[in-house]
Design a protein around this motif. Structure first.
Motif, PDB file in Angstrom:
ATOM      1  N   SER A 110       0.866  -1.186   0.000  1.00 24.66           N
ATOM      2  CA  SER A 110       0.000   0.000   0.000  1.00 24.66           C
ATOM      3  C   SER A 110       0.897   1.229   0.000  1.00 24.66           C
TER       4      SER A 110
ATOM      5  N   SER B  50      -5.957   4.339   2.377  1.00 24.60           N
ATOM      6  CA  SER B  50      -7.031   4.123   3.350  1.00 24.60           C
ATOM      7  C   SER B  50      -7.295   2.641   3.605  1.00 24.60           C
ATOM      8  N   THR B  51      -6.503   1.760   2.995  1.00 20.76           N
ATOM      9  CA  THR B  51      -6.695   0.319   3.180  1.00 20.76           C
ATOM     10  C   THR B  51      -6.583  -0.032   4.657  1.00 20.76           C
ATOM     11  N   SER B  52      -7.603  -0.712   5.176  1.00 16.20           N
ATOM     12  CA  SER B  52      -7.636  -1.011   6.612  1.00 16.20           C
ATOM     13  C   SER B  52      -7.637  -2.502   6.911  1.00 16.20           C
ATOM     14  N   LYS B  53      -7.531  -3.325   5.863  1.00 17.48           N
ATOM     15  CA  LYS B  53      -7.537  -4.776   6.078  1.00 17.48           C
ATOM     16  C   LYS B  53      -6.881  -5.462   4.900  1.00 17.48           C
ATOM     17  N   GLN B  54      -6.507  -6.714   5.115  1.00 15.40           N
ATOM     18  CA  GLN B  54      -5.928  -7.527   4.057  1.00 15.40           C
ATOM     19  C   GLN B  54      -6.542  -8.915   4.108  1.00 15.40           C
TER      20      GLN B  54
ATOM     21  N   TYR C  16       4.552  -0.706   3.094  1.00 17.30           N
ATOM     22  CA  TYR C  16       4.124   0.639   2.705  1.00 17.30           C
ATOM     23  C   TYR C  16       5.259   1.278   1.918  1.00 17.30           C
TER      24      TYR C  16
ATOM     25  N   SER D 262      -7.632  -7.347   9.996  1.00 18.63           N
ATOM     26  CA  SER D 262      -7.645  -5.884  10.107  1.00 18.63           C
ATOM     27  C   SER D 262      -6.247  -5.360  10.398  1.00 18.63           C
ATOM     28  N   LYS D 263      -6.012  -4.154   9.993  1.00 21.92           N
ATOM     29  CA  LYS D 263      -4.712  -3.496  10.156  1.00 21.92           C
ATOM     30  C   LYS D 263      -4.272  -3.478  11.616  1.00 21.92           C
ATOM     31  N   SER D 264      -5.216  -3.389  12.526  1.00 24.52           N
ATOM     32  CA  SER D 264      -4.884  -3.324  13.953  1.00 24.52           C
ATOM     33  C   SER D 264      -4.227  -4.600  14.474  1.00 24.52           C
TER      34      SER D 264
END
Length: 165
Positions: free
Chosen positions: A65, A70-74, A92, A144-146
């Motif tokens: 990314s 704004s991608t918040s998941k994979q 990134y 999720s990104k978290s």
């Protein structure tokens, strides 16, 4: 930056090769020159690269990314969890310079399996069928990104991949 959209496959390969190059440089600087990187002939087991160094083997799923995305998941294939040291590396990059970093990491120490993903949401197809229904993809989970660990430098990523923390 229309080029990023129109040539996304080219860009993805460029980022992959840049990442490999940076990891090779670290192996060179460490004077070991021992890292080995392979690609599977078929992409159906959830990983893009096999990396080995310091006696550790990693099956790595790569995601990319641009900084500010704004991608918040994979999405990840559940087969990656069957590999002894499966992990995901989310790279990134700077959209203008293509400089790499920071990195996100989802996995465990070397020689430990991927954290359990069985309870993560099941992905759906991006396009609907003839009735417009987006069917589930039972072999694909959404992370999720978290859930990813932030790694700031390529040197730290190398350590996370091949050394115990």
């Amino acid at each position: 930056m229309e080029q990023h959209y129109l040539n996304s496959s080219f860009r993805e390969k460029l980022i992959e090769h840049s990442l490999i190059s940076e990891l090779l440089k670290i192996s060179w600087k460490n004077k070991s020159c021992s890292i080995e990187i392979s690609k599977p002939e078929v992409d159906n087991q959830g990983y893009d690269l096999i990396m080995e160094d310091l006696g550790m083997i990693r099956h790595v799923q790569l995601k990319t990314s641009h900084i500010g995305s704004s991608t918040s998941k994979q999405k990840v294939h559940i087969a990656l969890a069957n590999k002894p040291s499966g992990c995901m590396v989310w790279v990134y990059f700077n959209e203008a310079t293509l400089e790499l970093g920071p990195f996100l990491f989802f996995g465990n120490n070397p020689n430990e399996q991927l954290p359990s993903i069985v309870d993560f949401p099941i992905a759906k197809h991006s396009k609907g069928n003839a009735e417009g229904v987006k069917n589930e993809r039972p072999s694909i989970r959404i992370i999720s990104k978290s859930k990813f660990e932030v790694i700031n430098t390529i040197e730290e990523l190398y350590q996370r991949l091949f050394e115990f923390v």
